[in-house]
Each structure stands twice: as C-alpha cells, then as structure tokens.
Design an enzyme around this catalytic site. Structure first.
Site, PDB file in Angstrom:
ATOM      1  N   ALA A  68       0.940  -1.149  -0.154  1.00  0.00           N
ATOM      2  CA  ALA A  68      -0.010  -0.043  -0.002  1.00  0.00           C
ATOM      3  C   ALA A  68       0.910   1.193   0.110  1.00  0.00           C
ATOM      4  O   ALA A  68       2.106   1.060   0.292  1.00  0.00           O
ATOM      5  CB  ALA A  68      -0.742   0.058   1.287  1.00  0.00           C
ATOM      6  N   GLY A 113       0.635  -5.199   0.697  1.00  0.00           N
ATOM      7  CA  GLY A 113      -0.544  -5.143   0.132  1.00  0.00           C
ATOM      8  C   GLY A 113       0.043  -5.751  -1.193  1.00  0.00           C
ATOM      9  O   GLY A 113      -0.988  -6.417  -2.082  1.00  0.00           O
ATOM     10  N   GLU A 116      -0.242  -9.481  -0.831  1.00  0.00           N
ATOM     11  CA  GLU A 116      -1.758  -9.791  -0.533  1.00  0.00           C
ATOM     12  C   GLU A 116      -2.443  -9.702  -1.984  1.00  0.00           C
ATOM     13  O   GLU A 116      -3.551 -10.810  -2.084  1.00  0.00           O
ATOM     14  CB  GLU A 116      -2.333  -8.578   0.456  1.00  0.00           C
ATOM     15  CG  GLU A 116      -2.049  -9.080   2.057  1.00  0.00           C
ATOM     16  CD  GLU A 116      -2.243  -7.733   2.695  1.00  0.00           C
ATOM     17  OE1 GLU A 116      -1.939  -6.660   2.516  1.00  0.00           O
ATOM     18  OE2 GLU A 116      -2.845  -8.105   3.902  1.00  0.00           O
ATOM     19  N   GLU A 136       4.265  -5.203   7.242  1.00  0.00           N
ATOM     20  CA  GLU A 136       3.490  -4.406   8.001  1.00  0.00           C
ATOM     21  C   GLU A 136       3.871  -4.033   9.580  1.00  0.00           C
ATOM     22  O   GLU A 136       3.830  -2.710   9.992  1.00  0.00           O
ATOM     23  CB  GLU A 136       2.238  -4.391   8.052  1.00  0.00           C
ATOM     24  CG  GLU A 136       1.428  -4.261   6.599  1.00  0.00           C
ATOM     25  CD  GLU A 136       1.463  -5.758   5.743  1.00  0.00           C
ATOM     26  OE1 GLU A 136       2.226  -6.417   6.417  1.00  0.00           O
ATOM     27  OE2 GLU A 136       0.835  -5.746   4.867  1.00  0.00           O
TER      28      GLU A 136
END
Ligand code: DAK
Length: 262
Positions: A68, A113, A116, A136
């Site tokens: 992200a 992300g 993911e 993270e």
C-alpha cells in the site's frame, strides 16, 4: 477495455488479458486511485465473455507491488484506514472470485499489499529476483488486506505467523519451498512461461476451468463431506454443457476439441 493512469490492460493473445500495475516510480505501490482503477478493470474483465485467463503483473522490472502507498496512508485517520482496507479487500475478493483463472506474475518486490494482491490470484509465478513479505509490523501496523488469512491458508499457521511477526523478506527460492509460489523462473523466462501456462489453460474446456475454480474455492471453506457433495453437483452440471459433448466426442474421434464455452 478502458484507459487507466496507473494500470495497463492488454490482450496480446485472444482471451488472455494482462493487467499491469504501472506506477514504477513508486514501485507500483497501491494508492487510492490505483485501487479504484483496479476495481474498474476487474469489472471489465468479469464482463468479458471471451476472457479465459488473466495475468497480473507489475511494470518496471523492480517490483510487482511494494505494498500500500505508505506516503498516502501515513496521514489516514482510523476511519479512513478502515474504509481503505474495506475497499481494497473488496477489490482483492473480486479478483479472487473472477470466473476466469488469475495468475500473479511476480518479478521483484511483492510486499505487504503487493503480497496480498498476489495471494488473491489463483496462484503465483515468480522470477528468481522476486521478494515476498508482509512487513507491516515494521511500520507499526498489521496486514490489512487479508494477509493474515490468505497467507495462513497458503503456508500454514506457524509459517504465516513467523512471516507476519518478523516482516522479513522471503526470496523466491524460499517462497517456493513454503508453497507460496508455484514456480520460479529466470527473470527473462518469466513472462514467456506465464503465457505458455495461460495458453495451456485457455485450451481446456472453458466452462470446466471455471467450475474447477469454483469447486476448489467454495470447497476450501466447507467440511470435506459438504465439499465433496458440492463437487458432485458441479460434476453433474458439466454434463449439461456443449463443451462436455464436444470434449468427449473429440476424444473418441481422436481429434482436438473445439470448445464452445457453453
Ligand atoms: N509506498 C509508497 N512509496 C513506496 C513504497 C510504498 N509501499 N515502496 C517504495 N516506495 C517508493 C520509495 O519511497 C521511493 O520513492 P522516492 O523516495 O524515490 O520518491 C521509490 O518507491 C523507490 O523505493 P526505494 O528507494 O526505497 O527502493 P529500494 O530498492 O531502496 O527499496 C523496498 C525497495 C521495496 C525494499 C523499499 O522501498 C521498501 O521497503 N518499501 C516499503 C515496503 C513496505 O513496507 N510495504 C508494505 C507497505 S504497508 C491497513 C493496514 C495495513 C496496510 C493497509 C491497510 N488497514 C488496517 C487499513 C498496509 C499495507 C501495506 O502494504
């Protein structure tokens, strides 16, 4: 199929779509604008009856997606962060449940992300220079786009916890032994191998391929008996299709099947 600022959506082969995350200056990090475009692109692919396989990859040769967008995310309130996570999770779920097979083609970093996103695809092909991880915790947060769940399902609880708690980088060879990726290739062979695999899937009965995906995905969340019952229903459904008649007749005639996708 639409034009995008942070994505490329191409169909170099009939029925094979290639979706490229295209923000290489930020290592293809996922900001809000990219997530919105991803949503639109996935909807366009879902609506394309001729689609057979989707390849998802990243531009620039350094990253699939480096996570992200930290610079954008840094200032989020809790409510904004929740909304961002929900929107992104919905897009990843839309990718996961696309009727056609989706293959992540990872050359470089697939972090946070990015990992993911790759895990929401049906499976992952990697180059030797691919690097995976859920870092993270190093930013003081948890994985927010399904990482705690999909990684656990893919590699098992103990290994997922180790990766999620240390945030360490996992190189391609280790990712292969963990079962996170299906194959690892030299970087120059990655896309040709991905296309070869996509073509070999696209040559099968398209309805059957879609049903396999549905049976595996739905079955995974059911007990074995219910899952096998579901498989029996899916198997029966296959016998209502023109593709079953053509596929079996072609075998008997000793010729290649010409599937009709119905
Ligand atoms: N976001 C924004 N920009 C990024 C980025 C990212 N994730 N990753 C890299 N960049 C940018 C860098 O800032 C740099 O930009 P400039 O400084 O040149 O403007 C450019 O891309 C090149 O990066 P580097 O200069 O750092 O390149 P290196 O080769 O030195 O390092 C690296 C590559 C991938 C190891 C490094 O960039 C890195 O560690 N990046 C961050 C990776 C990361 O931590 N990813 C996970 C992000 S967090 C949620 C909860 C959590 C999340 C979401 C929602 N909710 C509960 C709502 C978190 C999700 C994540 O994905």
């Amino acid at each position: 199929m639409g034009s995008y600022e942070n994505l490329l959506l191409e169909s170099p082969d009939p029925g094979i779509h290639v979706l490229t995350l295209n923000r290489p200056r930020a290592l293809n990090a996922l900001n809000r604008a990219t997530i919105a475009e991803l949503h639109a692109a996935v909807q366009a692919i879902a609506a394309d009856a001729e689609a057979r396989v989707l390849l998802v990859t990243g531009a620039g040769g350094r990253a699939f997606v480096a996570g992200a967008d930290i610079k954008e995310m840094q200032g989020y309130t809790a409510i904004e962060a929740q909304a961002f996570a929900r929107r992104t999770m919905a897009v990843l779920r839309a990718i996961e449940t696309l009727p056609v097979p989706v293959i992540a083609v990872v050359d470089g970093y697939a972090l946070g992300g990015g990992n993911e996103l790759a895990m929401s695809c049906d499976f992952i092909l990697a180059s030797e220079r691919a690097v995976f991880g859920q870092p993270e915790v190093s930013l003081g947060v948890t994985a927010g786009f399904g990482g705690t769940q999909r990684l656990t399902r893919l590699v098992g609880r103990a290994r997922a916890l180790e990766l999620l708690m240390t945030g360490r980088h996992v190189e391609a060879a280790e990712a292969l032994t963990l079962g996170l990726v299906n194959h690892v290739y030299p970087a120059q062979d990655l896309m040709p191998e991905a296309f070869a695999l996509a073509r070999s899937i696209a040559a099968q009965g398209p309805v059957a391929v879609r049903l396999v995906k549905e049976a595996v995905q739905r079955g995974q969340d059911l007990d074995l008996d219910s899952a096998c019952q579901f498989e029996a229903q899916v198997f029966g459904l296959g016998f209502s299709t023109a593709d079953q008649k053509e596929g079996m007749q072609a075998f008997i005639d000793k010729r290649a099947a010409q599937f009709l996708n119905r």
